[in-house]
Design an enzyme around this catalytic site. Structure first.
Site, PDB file in Angstrom:
ATOM      1  N   HIS A 157      21.367  19.019 -10.953  1.00 28.26           N
ATOM      2  CA  HIS A 157      20.003  18.498 -10.860  1.00 28.26           C
ATOM      3  C   HIS A 157      18.970  19.631 -10.892  1.00 28.26           C
ATOM      4  O   HIS A 157      19.289  20.800 -10.669  1.00 28.26           O
ATOM      5  CB  HIS A 157      19.834  17.675  -9.583  1.00 28.26           C
ATOM      6  CG  HIS A 157      20.045  18.495  -8.332  1.00 28.26           C
ATOM      7  ND1 HIS A 157      19.094  19.359  -7.822  1.00 28.26           N
ATOM      8  CD2 HIS A 157      21.115  18.593  -7.510  1.00 28.26           C
ATOM      9  CE1 HIS A 157      19.545  19.939  -6.734  1.00 28.26           C
ATOM     10  NE2 HIS A 157      20.788  19.505  -6.523  1.00 28.26           N
ATOM     11  N   GLU A 163      26.824  15.767  -3.458  1.00 29.57           N
ATOM     12  CA  GLU A 163      27.088  17.118  -2.964  1.00 29.57           C
ATOM     13  C   GLU A 163      28.028  17.062  -1.757  1.00 29.57           C
ATOM     14  O   GLU A 163      28.200  16.006  -1.111  1.00 29.57           O
ATOM     15  CB  GLU A 163      25.748  17.772  -2.576  1.00 29.57           C
ATOM     16  CG  GLU A 163      25.825  19.189  -2.033  1.00 29.57           C
ATOM     17  CD  GLU A 163      26.445  20.166  -3.031  1.00 29.57           C
ATOM     18  OE1 GLU A 163      27.702  20.188  -3.105  1.00 29.57           O
ATOM     19  OE2 GLU A 163      25.696  20.899  -3.695  1.00 29.57           O
TER      20      GLU A 163
END
Length: 217
Positions: free
Chosen positions: A14, A89
């Site tokens: 990202h 994550e």
């Protein structure tokens, strides 16, 4: 008799968030991208992917990844999109929202660093637990590829996930597999489906996304 299928996997991280700039552990906190700081990287990523045609897109369900995917313009209306919590994550538990200077004196933090992430973070995950959920996700990718004939797949995810995938496919150390925001890796993979159990992914080639230009050129 073993059977195989070939998949090109493109995984990108990202774009930049405020916590990236502050060097805070984000983990699974739903932190959005930071504008205008993220824009240059996102536009470079869009340019790198503009000629790519993907058969499927998998994205972490966290906002910063969905925003990155939208900016990339890679998710076409006719391309299947899977929002995938297993691509989140690493869960940093008690470390989330904190910076190194706030943690460096804590014995459990030093032990976690020394273990190369293998110890479980208080209130969070270990690298092994991250690998387990990526294993399950990769098995589903293989099943989807076989069922729907996917040959080229885009993944929008997080730095820790890409490091684990690099450790798996490129056989490098976990701390060596860092990629910057709005950048990633491309892998040419073969999945060997063995009759006695689940299959195995093997990598024949890897490269940077966007392609890195040599300073000598």
């Amino acid at each position: 008799m073993a059977t195989s299928l070939n998949v090109e996997l493109v995984a990108v991280r990202h774009g930049i968030t405020a916590w990236n700039l502050e060097r805070r552990y984000q983990g699974q906190r739903d932190i959005p991208l930071l504008f205008p700081d993220a824009e240059a990287g996102l536009l470079a990523l869009r340019d790198a992917l503009t000629e790519e045609c993907f058969d499927a897109v998998y994205s972490s369900d966290l906002t910063r990844c969905q925003q990155t995917l939208a900016w990339s313009q890679a998710a076409k209306p006719d391309v299947p999109l899977y929002l995938e919590p297993r691509l989140r994550e690493l869960d940093f538990g008690e470390y989330e929202g904190k910076v190194y200077d706030e943690l460096k004196a804590l014995p459990h933090y030093r032990a976690w660093i020394d273990s190369v992430g293998e110890l479980q973070i208080p209130g969070g995950e270990s690298s092994g637990q991250l690998r387990d959920r990526l294993d399950a996700w990769l098995e589903q990718v293989a099943a989807h590829a076989r069922e729907h004939h996917y040959q080229k797949v885009l993944v929008v995810t997080h730095g820790g996930v890409i490091r684990e995938l690099r450790r798996r496919f490129e056989t490098i150390g976990f701390w060596e597999g860092i990629v910057q925001q709005a950048q990633g890796r491309r892998w040419q993979l073969t999945y060997l489906n063995r009759e006695e159990g689940k299959g195995e992914w093997q990598c024949s080639c890897s490269s940077a996304v966007p392609v890195q230009v040599s300073a000598t050129l």
